[in-house]
Design a protein around this motif. Structure first.
Motif, short mmCIF file in Angstrom:
data_model
loop_
_atom_site.label_atom_id
_atom_site.label_comp_id
_atom_site.label_asym_id
_atom_site.label_seq_id
_atom_site.Cartn_x
_atom_site.Cartn_y
_atom_site.Cartn_z
N GLU A 199 -9.03 -11.00 -9.97
CA GLU A 199 -7.61 -10.82 -9.63
C GLU A 199 -7.35 -11.32 -8.22
OE1 GLU A 199 -6.59 -6.78 -10.29
OE2 GLU A 199 -6.53 -7.05 -12.46
N GLU A 200 -6.06 -11.55 -7.92
CA GLU A 200 -5.69 -12.01 -6.59
C GLU A 200 -6.11 -10.98 -5.55
OE1 GLU A 200 -1.56 -12.75 -6.93
OE2 GLU A 200 -1.87 -14.84 -7.46
N GLU A 239 -8.62 -17.33 -3.13
CA GLU A 239 -8.14 -16.29 -4.04
C GLU A 239 -6.76 -15.78 -3.66
OE1 GLU A 239 -10.30 -15.58 -1.68
OE2 GLU A 239 -9.34 -13.85 -0.77
N GLY A 240 -6.33 -16.03 -2.40
CA GLY A 240 -4.99 -15.63 -1.97
C GLY A 240 -4.88 -14.13 -1.77
N PRO A 241 -3.85 -13.70 -1.10
CA PRO A 241 -3.68 -12.26 -0.91
C PRO A 241 -3.17 -11.61 -2.19
CG PRO A 241 -1.83 -13.43 0.06
CD PRO A 241 -2.75 -14.47 -0.48
N ASN A 300 -0.65 -9.39 -4.32
CA ASN A 300 0.80 -9.18 -4.20
C ASN A 300 1.20 -7.93 -4.97
OD1 ASN A 300 2.25 -11.92 -3.17
ND2 ASN A 300 0.31 -12.33 -4.18
N HIS A 352 4.10 -13.05 -10.95
CA HIS A 352 4.74 -14.14 -10.21
C HIS A 352 5.94 -14.76 -10.93
CE1 HIS A 352 2.02 -14.39 -6.82
NE2 HIS A 352 1.07 -14.05 -7.65
N SER A 353 6.01 -14.59 -12.25
CA SER A 353 7.14 -15.18 -12.97
C SER A 353 8.45 -14.48 -12.60
CB SER A 353 6.90 -15.12 -14.47
OG SER A 353 6.94 -13.80 -14.91
N LYS A 400 9.60 -14.23 -9.75
CA LYS A 400 10.22 -15.01 -8.67
C LYS A 400 11.26 -15.99 -9.20
CE LYS A 400 6.39 -14.71 -5.51
NZ LYS A 400 5.18 -15.41 -5.08
N PHE A 427 13.94 -13.11 -4.47
CA PHE A 427 12.81 -12.83 -3.61
C PHE A 427 13.01 -13.55 -2.29
CE2 PHE A 427 10.79 -11.26 -7.34
CZ PHE A 427 9.75 -10.46 -6.89
N LEU A 430 10.71 -15.20 0.16
CA LEU A 430 9.30 -15.57 0.21
C LEU A 430 8.77 -15.44 1.63
CD1 LEU A 430 9.20 -18.68 -2.14
CD2 LEU A 430 8.82 -16.29 -2.69
N PRO A 431 7.49 -15.10 1.78
CA PRO A 431 6.94 -14.95 3.14
C PRO A 431 7.08 -16.24 3.93
CG PRO A 431 5.37 -14.17 1.52
CD PRO A 431 6.48 -14.81 0.76
#
Lengths: 335, 246
Positions: free
Chosen positions: A32-33, A53-55, A57, A186-187, A189, A194, A196-197
């Motif tokens: 998982e992320e 792997e990204g942060p 969410n 994520h879908s 978004k 949203f 976004l950062p």
């Protein structure tokens, strides 16, 4: 509309996928992320994930519906303007639910700091008394003492990840433990609003590090040197729901923000209605009348003195009539 | 946007910001490797000229205290490079086309899709209506995206307005309705309304007349002080009543 064909092609070629497989037994892994290490469910070996792997969410579900948010905003508006803003010239033009991102980091910080502490102490000083006699006087002075300290701390840090005007919150650290956070799909978004950062993960990490190393120093100390190590740290993005309600009052647009979980108004702009100063309207004529009764030309003399005093510091002296208009506007105008 | 699973070859949909995905067909976890380039997104927006005009009018009125008439609007899809370390949170337009070059805006919140999806689906008329894309004039991306977090195409309105005898253009960011105008007309000086002098002057005349009719200076002073106290009470009460009226 210009179709950017070359770009389209480049975009498609750029994206690749890499399936996660256990390098020892070849079994597929459920990653998982935000995950950094995993245990293979087939052979049981512990693995470290080196991919981007990204942060992780997360998001909090909105519990307040649009009607409730609008109601909170209207009662806030009435209260703040002391019922000055009537329904006649005011209308809500937009009510938008936005998920606002925050960076959140938790982990452990270990290290040491060394420096100086400032201690306050009473110092005796010699002073001469009234008739030449010596008396003792006391003064509060500070004394420096060296200190060093080992730091071992569980840390929790959060900061907004995007700049949103009117945002009245600093972080979600306190709330994060109280709320039920869900893993973000994520879908969402493409279907919901949203923000976004706009702050990158690296920037958030360095900000967190800077903040934490500052926080560990005890109050009243000057840190000369220190060395820290963050470990078990985990940085993730938390999306918090906020309603942005815009309303129009006499052709001007104002915004009120409402917390989407608690329904509380977080802040907002309220139209300001200028008023005449009643005190000036009564007191200035009364003073002038008193002076006239005492000696009829006295108000004119007072006005002359005021003109000189007012224009004394100005490099260019304005014409008396201009000055008088400005004075009258300041005294009796709206503001 | 769609990606191919490198294990089973199945086609999966991906969304903005997604890094890890589970393949719909084989159930494997997939890491999405984006190469070196940043994500390229579009902020979805339904054209709303009325709102853009209202936002521009509100902004110009606040800054200049003048009345404004808007004469026309046009909508453009402008690329912005979002850098991850901007302290003010703003990003700069990646185009040299006037009036957008050098424009800095805060990235608005809204629904985001991949640029590629926007183009293909818009032309096929799937998710977005064809009229949505026809409403825009797309500005071509010119700039350096290395090290950026993402490139976002943000709809920007150009609102032309007339203010007094002067004509200008204000740029309005869609969704956040942030207005930028580098060439605003100067703010109007607040003029003093002479009718506001009627009340103080008449009070002065009444007080002076009352003072002169009294037999001694002290009796006159007392009359003036009493009169001013009474008129203050009346005026303050009237103002409060006016304020509480809905």
């Amino acid at each position: 509309m210009i179709l950017n064909a070359e770009h389209k092609k480049a975009e498609r070629e750029k994206i690749e996928t890499i399936g996660f497989k256990c390098p020892l037994c070849g079994g597929s892994l459920d990653v998982e992320e935000g995950l950094k290490s995993i245990k293979c469910r087939y052979c049981g070996s512990s693995l470290y994930i080196s991919a981007q792997e990204g942060p992780a969410n997360y998001y909090a579900r909105c519990r307040i519906n649009e009607g409730k948010a609008k109601h909170a905003a209207i009662s806030y508006l009435l209260r703040e303007s002391s019922h000055n803003v009537g329904g006649m010239n005011t209308s809500i033009i937009e009510c938008k639910l936005v998920h606002v991102p925050f960076w959140r980091m938790h982990g452990r910080l270990i290290g040491w700091i060394a420096g100086e502490t400032l201690e306050k102490e009473m110092q005796e000083i010699e002073a001469s008394g009234p008739r030449g006699s010596a008396v003792k006087r006391y003064k509060i002075g500070s004394k420096r003492k060296p200190f060093s300290k080992l730091v071992f701390k569980h840390i929790e840090w959060s900061a907004p990840a995007a700049y949103v005007p009117h945002l009245q919150m600093q972080g979600v650290s306190l709330k994060a433990t109280m709320l039920r956070w869900e893993v973000l799909d994520h879908s969402l978004k493409t279907r919901q609003n949203f923000a976004l950062p706009t702050m990158s993960e690296e920037k958030a990490e360095s900000d967190a590090y800077k903040y934490l190393t500052k926080v560990v120093a005890p109050t009243g100390t000057i840190v000369r040197s220190g060395r820290f190590k963050l470990f078990d740290n985990d940085i993730s993005v938390y999306y918090y729901p906020i309603y942005f309600i815009s309303y129009k009052h006499r052709d001007r647009i104002f915004t009120i923000t409402v917390d989407g979980v608690e329904g509380r108004v977080m802040g907002g702009a309220v139209p300001y209605k200028p008023r005449q100063n009643v005190k000036n309207i009564v007191l200035i004529p009364a003073a002038a009348a008193l002076m006239t009764i005492l000696f009829p030309p006295l108000p004119l003399i007072a006005l002359g003195i005021l003109y000189v005093v007012d224009t004394l510091t100005m490099s260019k002296r304005p014409a008396p009539i201009d000055w008088l208009t400005a004075r009258c506007a300041a005294w009796f105008g709206e503001g | 946007m769609q990606v191919k699973c490198n294990i089973c070859g199945g086609i999966n949909d991906i969304y903005p910001g997604e890094r890890i995905l589970r393949c719909e067909y084989c159930g494997n976890s997939l890491s999405i490797e984006r190469g070196k380039g940043p994500e390229h997104l579009v902020l979805l927006h339904e054209r709303d000229d009325k709102m853009a005009i209202e936002a521009a009018t509100s902004f110009i009125m606040e800054k200049t205290k003048r009345t404004v008439t808007c004469t026309g609007t046009s909508l453009h899809l402008v690329p912005f490079v979002v850098k991850g370390n901007s302290p003010s949170g703003t990003s700069e337009a990646a185009t040299s086309k006037k009036p957008f070059s050098g424009l800095r805006v805060v990235q608005p919140a809204g629904r985001f899709v991949f640029f590629e999806d926007f183009i293909t689906q818009a032309t096929e008329g799937k998710t977005f209506q064809k009229s949505d894309t026809e409403a825009y004039e797309t500005i071509r991306f010119e700039g350096n995206a290395s090290g950026a977090l993402r490139i976002v195409h943000i709809p920007i309105y150009i609102v032309s307005y007339r203010c007094g005898n002067r004509e200008g253009e204000a740029l309005v960011t869609a969704e956040s309705w942030q207005v930028t105008d580098s060439d605003l007309p100067p703010a109007m000086e607040k003029e003093f309304d002479t009718s506001k002098l009627i009340l103080p002057v008449s009070l002065f005349l009444i007080f002076t007349a009352a003072g002169f009719t009294a037999k001694s200076f002290f009796a006159g002073a007392l009359l003036v002080i009493g009169g001013s106290g009474l008129s203050y009470l009346i005026l303050a009460l009237r103002q409060r009543l006016n304020a509480s009226r809905p």
